[in-house]
Design a protein around this motif. Structure first.
Motif, short mmCIF file in Angstrom:
data_model
loop_
_atom_site.label_atom_id
_atom_site.label_comp_id
_atom_site.label_asym_id
_atom_site.label_seq_id
_atom_site.Cartn_x
_atom_site.Cartn_y
_atom_site.Cartn_z
N VAL A 1 59.17 -10.76 22.15
CA VAL A 1 58.45 -9.96 23.34
C VAL A 1 58.32 -8.35 22.93
O VAL A 1 57.04 -7.98 22.74
N LEU A 2 59.33 -7.73 22.40
CA LEU A 2 59.42 -6.50 22.44
C LEU A 2 58.33 -5.89 21.09
O LEU A 2 57.21 -5.14 21.44
N THR B 1 58.57 0.54 39.04
CA THR B 1 57.17 0.31 39.65
C THR B 1 56.57 -0.97 39.64
O THR B 1 56.78 -1.79 38.83
N ALA B 2 55.93 -1.35 40.76
CA ALA B 2 55.39 -2.83 40.99
C ALA B 2 54.42 -2.86 39.92
O ALA B 2 54.17 -3.98 39.32
N PHE B 3 53.68 -1.56 39.77
CA PHE B 3 52.52 -1.75 38.69
C PHE B 3 52.98 -2.03 37.36
O PHE B 3 52.31 -2.86 36.81
N GLY B 4 54.07 -1.59 37.07
CA GLY B 4 54.57 -1.72 35.69
C GLY B 4 54.79 -3.08 35.50
O GLY B 4 54.65 -3.87 34.60
N VAL B 5 55.47 -4.08 36.52
CA VAL B 5 56.08 -5.14 36.35
C VAL B 5 54.70 -6.11 35.97
O VAL B 5 54.51 -7.05 35.23
N PHE B 6 53.61 -5.76 37.18
CA PHE B 6 52.16 -6.42 37.13
C PHE B 6 51.60 -6.36 35.62
O PHE B 6 51.19 -7.33 35.27
N TYR B 7 51.60 -5.26 35.37
CA TYR B 7 50.79 -4.66 33.93
C TYR B 7 51.52 -5.49 32.82
O TYR B 7 50.80 -5.92 32.08
N MET B 8 52.99 -5.55 32.68
CA MET B 8 53.57 -6.09 31.79
C MET B 8 53.39 -7.47 31.68
O MET B 8 53.38 -8.20 30.50
N ARG B 9 53.43 -8.07 32.88
CA ARG B 9 53.35 -9.46 33.01
C ARG B 9 52.29 -9.99 32.52
O ARG B 9 51.93 -10.94 31.57
N GLN B 10 51.09 -9.32 33.08
CA GLN B 10 49.82 -9.76 32.56
C GLN B 10 49.50 -9.65 30.82
O GLN B 10 48.97 -10.41 30.22
N PHE B 11 50.10 -8.58 30.25
CA PHE B 11 49.94 -8.23 28.81
C PHE B 11 50.84 -9.10 28.29
O PHE B 11 50.35 -10.25 27.21
N ILE B 12 52.01 -9.55 28.47
CA ILE B 12 52.87 -10.69 28.10
C ILE B 12 52.34 -12.21 28.09
O ILE B 12 52.09 -12.91 27.21
#
Lengths: 337, 300
Positions: B211-212, B173-184
Motif C-alpha cells: 500500500v505505502l 482528519t476525517a478528510f484524510g481518511v476519506f481521501y486515502m480510502r478513495q485513493f487506495i
C-alpha cells in the motif's frame, strides 16, 4: 477482493468447520495460525483505532460537551455561580443586541464574499478550461492566495484599506471615486468595512474554487458540446446553458463549503481591526462576526457557557443556511436547462 | 433563384460554426483575450504578496506615499532583524514552533489516516460500512464549533498554552481518511493484496510493502494540504496560546500588529517570512497540490 473478503469468513466459520471435522486439523491450529486469525479479525480495528480515538477525543467529544457547557454557568472569573443555568444562555441570545448585530454582519459579509467569489471562480475556470501554454503554471499561480496565510494577507489588505495613503482609496481615486480631501474611511461604517473584508475572502478563495470548477468542467463528456454547437450556442451561452448545469454538483458543493466557511469568518475581521485584541470588530461592532463575538464572549468576557450557547446557535444557523443554499443552487443552476 | 441567393453567403458560415463550436472548450486553443484576462487575474493574485515584500523592504515613509510605493526598498535585512530581536514577541521561537506543529501534525495525519484508509479500502470487518459512513458524515462538521469545549478539555489536561494543545486536535482528519480510502480503492489492485496474503503476508506487511509504495502521490498531496492548513491556522492557536511564551508564527504576527503604534514594515516583514515556506512548497509541489484539489473535486 474475493480472497480478502473471504478471509475473515474462512478464519471464522471455515476454521471452525475444519476443527469439527478432524482432530489432526485441530492440533495443527498452531500459534502461527492463531496469530493469523488475530491479524485477520482484529487488525482492521487496530488500524482504524488511532483515528477514531483521536477524533472522538478532540473532535466529537468537544462538540457534544459544548452542548453541556451551554447549559451551565461557566464563567472563568466567577466559579461561585450555580452549576446549571438551564436554557438561560439560549434565551439570553434572543435579546442580545450584540448577537443580532454580529449575525447581520456575518450574513452581509457572507453575501458580499460568496456570490462574487463563486461567479468569478466560474469565469476564471472557464478561462483556464482552454488549451493553454504553460497550463500547469497558470493553475499553480491561481493557488498563490490559497497557500498564503490569512493572517499575512489580512495584514496586507488592512494596509490597502487604510483611510490615508491606502492603496484602495488611491486606486479608486484614479477612476474618479473619492478624493484625497475626503478619503473613504473603510472602518467607519458597515458597508465599507464589509466590502473590505469580503475582498480579502474573495481574493483568497477565487483561485481555489476555480480549480474545483475546472476539474468538473474537464470531466464533461465532449459530445455534449458537439450536440450543443448544432443550436449555434456561443461560448458565453455555452457556459451558462451547458457547462453550469453539467457541473451543478460541484457548484452545490462549493456553495456548501463557502457557507460553512463564510459563516465562521474569524481571522479577516479580527485583523482588519487595529485593536484586534478587543475582538469588537470596529468601535461600534461595525464588522464583528459571530465567530469573533464567540471569541470575545468566551475569552475577553470570560463567559464560556454563553459562548458555547452561541456556538450551538451558529451551528444550527449554518445547517439551515447550507440547506437553503443547496436547494437554491439546485434550482438556479439546474433549472436553466 | 433570386429568392435562394441571399441565404447562400450565410450557408458556409453556418456550416463552419458547428465545426468550430462543436469542439469542447478544453480542446479549443486559448485566444489572446483569454491570455490577457488570465494575466490580469494573475496580477490580482500576485500583487498583495508582492506588495507585502515591498513594504517589508521599505522604511516607514513608504506607507505614507501617494502614489503608493511599488518598488522594493533595501531595508529587508534591517526589518527582519528588528522583527527577530523584539523582546516581547518571540518571533524566532514562533517560527520554530510553527515548524514543529506543522511537521508533527502532517506526519501524524499521513500515518494514521493512511492506516485507516487502508483498512476501509481493502479489509473486511464487521461495522466497516457504518464506521465509514460516520467518517463521511463528520467531514462537513466544522470542529471550530466545539472550540469552547475543546478549551475546557485542554484546561483539564493542563495543556492550554502549550504546543500539545495546538497539535492534538490536528493529529487526524476525517478528510484524510476519506481521501486515502478513495485513493487506495482505486490504486491498489486487489490481486496484489490477495497474492501477498497467499504468500503469508500479515496486514501490516501488506500496508508497508504494497500500500505505502502505491499511495506515495496521495501522501504528497495530503501532506502538502495538511501542512499548509496547519501552518496557517490562527483561531485555535490564538485562543489556547494567548499570553504564553510559545506562540505559533501566525499568533506572533498578530502580536506584532497589536498595540497603539503598529510598525507595518515589521508586521509585513514577519508576515513575509512566515509566507515564504509556503511559497517554496507551492513552487516545488504545486503540481501535486493542483492535482489533489482537482481530483478531490471530481470524486466528491
Amino acid at each position: 477482493m474475493s480472497t480478502t473478503r473471504a478471509a475473515p469468513a474462512s478464519s471464522g466459520r471455515g476454521a471452525a468447520h475444519g476443527r469439527g471435522g478432524s482432530g489432526a486439523d485441530e492440533r495443527r491450529l498452531s500459534w502461527r495460525n492463531r496469530l493469523y486469525r488475530f491479524d485477520m479479525r482484529y487488525m482492521p480495528y487496530l488500524l482504524i483505532a488511532p483515528f477514531f480515538l483521536l477524533f472522538v477525543l478532540f473532535g466529537l467529544f468537544p462538540l457534544i460537551f459544548n452542548g453541556v457547557v451551554a447549559l451551565r454557568n461557566y464563567r472563568l472569573d466567577d466559579p461561585t455561580l450555580p452549576y446549571w443555568a438551564g436554557v438561560e444562555n439560549f434565551t439570553r441570545l434572543f435579546g442580545d443586541e450584540d448577537f443580532w448585530n454580529a449575525l447581520y454582519n456575518t450574513f452581509g459579509i457572507f453575501l458580499l464574499s460568496s456570490v462574487p467569489q463563486l461567479l468569478l471562480a466560474l469565469i476564471v475556470a472557464s478561462l483556464l478550461n482552454r488549451k493553454l501554454r504553460l497550463q500547469t503554471w497558470w493553475r499553480v499561480g491561481m493557488l498563490l492566495p490559497y497557500v498564503t496565510p490569512i493572517v499575512a494577507s489580512s495584514m496586507v489588505f488592512s494596509v490597502f484599506f487604510s483611510r490615508d495613503f491606502g492603496m484602495a482609496n488611491w486606486a479608486l481615486g484614479l477612476f474618479g471615486y473619492g478624493s484625497p480631501e475626503a478619503p473613504i474611511d473603510w472602518r467607519a461604517d458597515k458597508t465599507h468595512s464589509w466590502i473590505a473584508i469580503a475582498t480579502m475572502v474573495n481574493w483568497k478563495w477565487i483561485g481555489y474554487n476555480a480549480l474545483l470548477y475546472l476539474a468538473a468542467m474537464q470531466s464533461i463528456p465532449r459530445d455534449v458540446y458537439e450536440a450543443s454547437a448544432i443550436d449555434g450556442a456561443g461560448p458565453w451561452r455555452q457556459l451558462w446553458r451547458i457547462t453550469v448545469p453539467m457541473i451543478q454538483p460541484i457548484i452545490v458543493f462549493t456553495v456548501v463549503l463557502s457557507t460553512i466557511g463564510g459563516l465562521q469568518l474569524f481571522t479577516e475581521p479580527m485583523l482588519f481591526d487595529p485593536n484586534a485584541q478587543t475582538a469588537t470588530g470596529g468601535p461600534n461592532g461595525e464588522w464583528q462576526t459571530i465567530a469573533q463575538l464567540i471569541y470575545k464572549v468566551g475569552w475577553k468576557d470570560l463567559n464560556l457557557g454563553y459562548a458555547a450557547a452561541m456556538s450551538w446557535a451558529l451551528f444550527l444557523i449554518i445547517l439551515v443556511v447550507a440547506g437553503i443554499n443547496t436547494l437554491l443552487t439546485n434550482r438556479l443552476s439546474g433549472g436553466r436547462r | 433563384m433570386t429568392a435562394v441567393a441571399p441565404p447562400r453567403p450565410a450557408a458556409p458560415v453556418r456550416r463552419n460554426r458547428p465545426a468550430l463550436m462543436g469542439r469542447a472548450p478544453q480542446d479549443t486553443p486559448a485566444g489572446v483575450g483569454t491570455y490577457l484576462l488570465l494575466a490580469v487575474t494573475m496580477l490580482f493574485a500576485v500583487f498583495p504578496l508582492y506588495w507585502m515584500f515591498v513594504i517589508a523592504t521599505s522604511n516607514d515613509e513608504a506607507l505614507a506615499k501617494l502614489p503608493p510605493a511599488v518598488v522594493p526598498g533595501d531595508r529587508f535585512m534591517t526589518n527582519v532583524e528588528e522583527v527577530f530581536s523584539l523582546q516581547d514577541v518571540f518571533f524566532a521561537a514562533s517560527m520554530v514552533n510553527s515548524v514543529i506543529v506543522s511537521v508533527v501534525v502532517t506526519a501524524s495525519v499521513l500515518f494514521f489516516c493512511s492506516l485507516a484508509g487502508f483498512a476501509f479500502a481493502k479489509l473486511r470487518f464487521a461495522g466497516r460500512n457504518a464506521l465509514m459512513l460516520f467518517v463521511v458524515l463528520t467531514l462537513t462538521v466544522p470542529n471550530q464549533l466545539g472550540i469552547v469545549a475543546l478549551y475546557i478539555v485542554m484546561g483539564k489536561l493542563g495543556w492550554n498554552g502549550t504546543l500539545l494543545a495546538v497539535i492534538a486536535p490536528g493529529l487526524v482528519t476525517a478528510f484524510g481518511v476519506f481521501y486515502m480510502r478513495q485513493f487506495i480503492v482505486n490504486s491498489v489492485p486487489d490481486e496484489l493484496v490477495e497474492s501477498a496474503r497467499v504468500d503469508g503476508a500479515s496486514t501490516m506487511r501488506v500496508y508497508w510493502n504494497i500500500v505505502l509504495p502505491a499511495i506515495r502521490p496521495a501522501l504528497a498531496v495530503l501532506g502538502l494540504l495538511t501542512f499548509v492548513a496547519t501552518w496557517n491556522d490562527f483561531q485555535w492557536p490564538l485562543i489556547t496560546l494567548s499570553g504564553s511564551d510559545y506562540p505559533t508564527s501566525m499568533v506572533a504576527i498578530s502580536d506584532l500588529a497589536s498595540g497603539n503604534y503598529v510598525i507595518y514594515r515589521r508586521v509585513l516583514a514577519g508576515a513575509f517570512i512566515a509566507t515564504v515556506p509556503l511559497l517554496i512548497m507551492l513552487f516545488i509541489g504545486g503540481r501535486q497540490i493542483v492535482r489533489g484539489i482537482m481530483e478531490g473535486a471530481v470524486k466528491s
